[in-house]
Design a protein around this motif. Structure first.
Motif, mmCIF file in Angstrom:
data_model
loop_
_atom_site.group_PDB
_atom_site.id
_atom_site.type_symbol
_atom_site.label_atom_id
_atom_site.label_comp_id
_atom_site.label_asym_id
_atom_site.label_seq_id
_atom_site.Cartn_x
_atom_site.Cartn_y
_atom_site.Cartn_z
ATOM 1 N N LYS A 1 -10.776 2.077 -4.305
ATOM 2 C CA LYS A 1 -10.135 3.239 -4.093
ATOM 3 C C LYS A 1 -8.739 2.988 -4.404
ATOM 4 O O LYS A 1 -8.182 4.034 -4.870
ATOM 5 C CB LYS A 1 -10.489 3.786 -2.857
ATOM 6 C CG LYS A 1 -11.756 4.152 -2.483
ATOM 7 C CD LYS A 1 -12.075 4.935 -1.294
ATOM 8 C CE LYS A 1 -13.543 5.340 -0.897
ATOM 9 N NZ LYS A 1 -13.761 5.732 0.516
ATOM 10 N N LEU A 2 -8.190 1.585 -4.190
ATOM 11 C CA LEU A 2 -6.649 1.550 -4.558
ATOM 12 C C LEU A 2 -6.531 1.636 -5.926
ATOM 13 O O LEU A 2 -5.486 2.164 -6.708
ATOM 14 C CB LEU A 2 -6.303 0.282 -3.833
ATOM 15 C CG LEU A 2 -5.876 0.269 -2.278
ATOM 16 C CD1 LEU A 2 -5.986 -1.170 -1.788
ATOM 17 C CD2 LEU A 2 -4.490 1.023 -1.892
ATOM 18 N N LYS A 3 -7.489 0.910 -6.688
ATOM 19 C CA LYS A 3 -7.423 0.842 -8.142
ATOM 20 C C LYS A 3 -7.487 2.251 -8.855
ATOM 21 O O LYS A 3 -6.562 2.521 -9.687
ATOM 22 C CB LYS A 3 -8.602 0.220 -8.754
ATOM 23 C CG LYS A 3 -8.735 -0.037 -10.053
ATOM 24 C CD LYS A 3 -10.263 -0.787 -10.756
ATOM 25 C CE LYS A 3 -10.012 -0.776 -11.966
ATOM 26 N NZ LYS A 3 -11.195 -1.618 -12.815
ATOM 27 N N VAL B 1 0.721 -1.136 0.123
ATOM 28 C CA VAL B 1 -0.058 -0.089 0.014
ATOM 29 C C VAL B 1 0.855 1.132 -0.032
ATOM 30 O O VAL B 1 0.799 2.060 -0.757
ATOM 31 C CB VAL B 1 -0.928 -0.066 1.282
ATOM 32 C CG1 VAL B 1 -1.691 1.412 1.436
ATOM 33 C CG2 VAL B 1 -1.988 -0.986 1.010
ATOM 34 N N ASP B 2 1.944 1.350 0.846
ATOM 35 C CA ASP B 2 2.755 2.451 1.047
ATOM 36 C C ASP B 2 3.521 2.696 -0.226
ATOM 37 O O ASP B 2 4.090 3.568 -0.488
ATOM 38 C CB ASP B 2 3.625 2.268 2.234
ATOM 39 C CG ASP B 2 2.757 2.606 3.562
ATOM 40 O OD1 ASP B 2 1.870 3.101 3.365
ATOM 41 O OD2 ASP B 2 3.205 2.103 4.592
ATOM 42 N N LEU B 3 3.909 1.511 -0.925
ATOM 43 C CA LEU B 3 4.851 1.592 -2.215
ATOM 44 C C LEU B 3 3.801 2.381 -3.376
ATOM 45 O O LEU B 3 4.318 2.906 -3.984
ATOM 46 C CB LEU B 3 5.467 0.273 -2.535
ATOM 47 C CG LEU B 3 6.016 0.126 -3.670
ATOM 48 C CD1 LEU B 3 7.406 0.789 -3.856
ATOM 49 C CD2 LEU B 3 6.261 -1.511 -4.262
ATOM 50 N N LEU B 4 2.706 1.425 -3.358
ATOM 51 C CA LEU B 4 1.965 1.916 -4.636
ATOM 52 C C LEU B 4 1.015 3.173 -4.481
ATOM 53 O O LEU B 4 0.928 3.935 -5.434
ATOM 54 C CB LEU B 4 1.141 0.676 -4.973
ATOM 55 C CG LEU B 4 1.541 -0.344 -5.323
ATOM 56 C CD1 LEU B 4 0.671 -1.336 -5.828
ATOM 57 C CD2 LEU B 4 2.428 -0.215 -7.157
ATOM 58 N N VAL B 5 0.511 3.540 -3.283
ATOM 59 C CA VAL B 5 -0.096 4.784 -3.023
ATOM 60 C C VAL B 5 0.454 5.436 -1.697
ATOM 61 O O VAL B 5 -0.207 5.507 -0.694
ATOM 62 C CB VAL B 5 -1.682 4.432 -2.778
ATOM 63 C CG1 VAL B 5 -2.391 4.044 -4.242
ATOM 64 C CG2 VAL B 5 -1.714 3.051 -1.800
ATOM 65 N N PRO B 6 1.609 6.195 -1.929
ATOM 66 C CA PRO B 6 2.168 6.774 -0.864
ATOM 67 C C PRO B 6 1.380 7.838 -0.101
ATOM 68 O O PRO B 6 1.689 8.254 1.038
ATOM 69 C CB PRO B 6 3.583 7.239 -1.454
ATOM 70 C CG PRO B 6 3.315 7.284 -2.663
ATOM 71 C CD PRO B 6 2.395 6.043 -3.235
ATOM 72 N N ASP B 7 0.363 8.506 -0.979
ATOM 73 C CA ASP B 7 -0.272 9.539 -0.242
ATOM 74 C C ASP B 7 -1.578 8.987 0.449
ATOM 75 O O ASP B 7 -2.206 9.763 1.074
ATOM 76 C CB ASP B 7 -0.865 10.556 -1.534
ATOM 77 C CG ASP B 7 0.145 11.022 -1.888
ATOM 78 O OD1 ASP B 7 1.269 11.363 -1.429
ATOM 79 O OD2 ASP B 7 -0.103 11.691 -3.238
ATOM 80 N N GLY B 8 -1.647 7.662 0.572
ATOM 81 C CA GLY B 8 -2.825 6.861 1.262
ATOM 82 C C GLY B 8 -4.101 6.957 0.576
ATOM 83 O O GLY B 8 -4.315 7.389 -0.502
#
Length: 310
Positions: free
Chosen positions: A208-210, A146-153
């Protein structure tokens, strides 16, 4: 999502990033058995040997030698018709576990007793579903991804009850959460919907991750960080799938614009009872024939009318 749906999404993203369209070539109480790292490769052709049905497992682990499966999801992608199907199996389903002295236990205990091989066998015995490949990820891997792909959360709505129960670093209302706190969010299950509410939150986070991943990797900045993301990300999962197979299925999904997936949750509504057994605790005692039939119809059908939930 859950941990598992996110892993599958991650594999698709990596595949799209590493695939070059002008050079399309897809050749290429026991301790759980050791699995093959995802970075291994071979020369088996994807088109000749497509990855059929595979098991995605989120591991309830923080470094222990033995762990239970926190999330169990069976995925199937049919290249010819460009169909992706995802079937979640609730971890508390009370099923027959081959070789287990008391015969029946929660399905997530099968991983604890015998790793992915026993879990695959348990799914086959109870649901008549053959598993071809397995992908696993643990809690630490999920947080790191999660932190790698979406560092902004990821932005989600958090309740005061959830914050207190999960010791979350958040405030009541809308929050942008990162790996550690998102893991707590998707694992929370002490509301009125119990484990079923947990699954709904997992599905919410998946979408949301997508969107977050698509926005990031579609930018100029995303292109510059891709090499590091690929190298680091593939080290966070374990699988018996060859890299070429992962690249093959992922690139087909992306190139063919598979924007959505059909979903099924086992057990179906009205096919289970809440029971309590001394050796297993609180379980979902399910109607095996009805749920077996539902899985069979789901994976054999080409219709888009199979989004059955509990």
């Amino acid at each position: 999502m859950g941990i598992i749906k996110f892993v599958f999404l991650f594999l698709m993203v990596l595949s799209a990033c590493t695939h070059q369209p002008d050079k399309l070539n897809h050749s290429g109480d026991d301790e759980p058995p050791k699995q093959i790292n995802s970075q291994q490769n071979n020369t088996v052709g994807y088109k000749e040997n497509p990855p059929g049905t595979f098991l995605l497992v989120g591991i309830d682990s923080r470094g222990e030698d033995q762990s239970r499966a926190d999330t169990i999801l069976v995925a199937q992608y049919e290249h010819k018709h460009n169909q992706l199907k995802l079937a979640s199996i609730m971890r508390d389903c009370y099923v027959k576990i081959p070789g287990y002295p008391q015969h029946y236990h929660k399905i997530n205990a099968a991983y604890y007793f015998g790793g992915t091989e026993l879990l695959k066998e348990t799914i086959l015995v109870n649901f008549n579903l053959q598993i071809d490949h397995v992908v696993t990820i643990d809690f630490q891997g999920f947080k790191n991804l999660v932190d790698l792909l979406v560092p902004d959360g990821v932005e989600v709505q958090v309740s005061e009850t959830m914050i207190d129960d999960m010791s979350m670093e958040a405030s009541a209302g809308l929050n942008r959460l990162h790996g550690e706190e998102i893991l707590k969010y998707v694992r929370y299950r002490h509301d009125d919907n119990s484990d079923f509410g947990r699954v709904q939150r997992q599905q919410e986070v998946l979408l949301k991750l997508k969107n977050e991943i698509a926005n990031r990797l579609g930018s100029v900045e995303g292109i510059t960080v891709l090499p590091g993301i690929i190298k680091e990300g593939l080290g966070m999962i374990e699988t018996d799938m060859q890299l070429n197979a992962i690249l093959g299925i992922g690139s087909q999904l992306i190139l063919n614009n598979a924007a959505s997936a059909e979903n099924l949750t086992i057990p179906l509504k009205g096919t289970f009872q809440d029971k309590l057994y001394p050796h297993a605790g609180a379980v979902l005692e399910i109607n095996i024939p009805e749920n077996q039939e539902a899985l069979s119809e789901f994976f054999s059908s080409r219709s888009g009318q199979n989004n059955k939930e509990i």
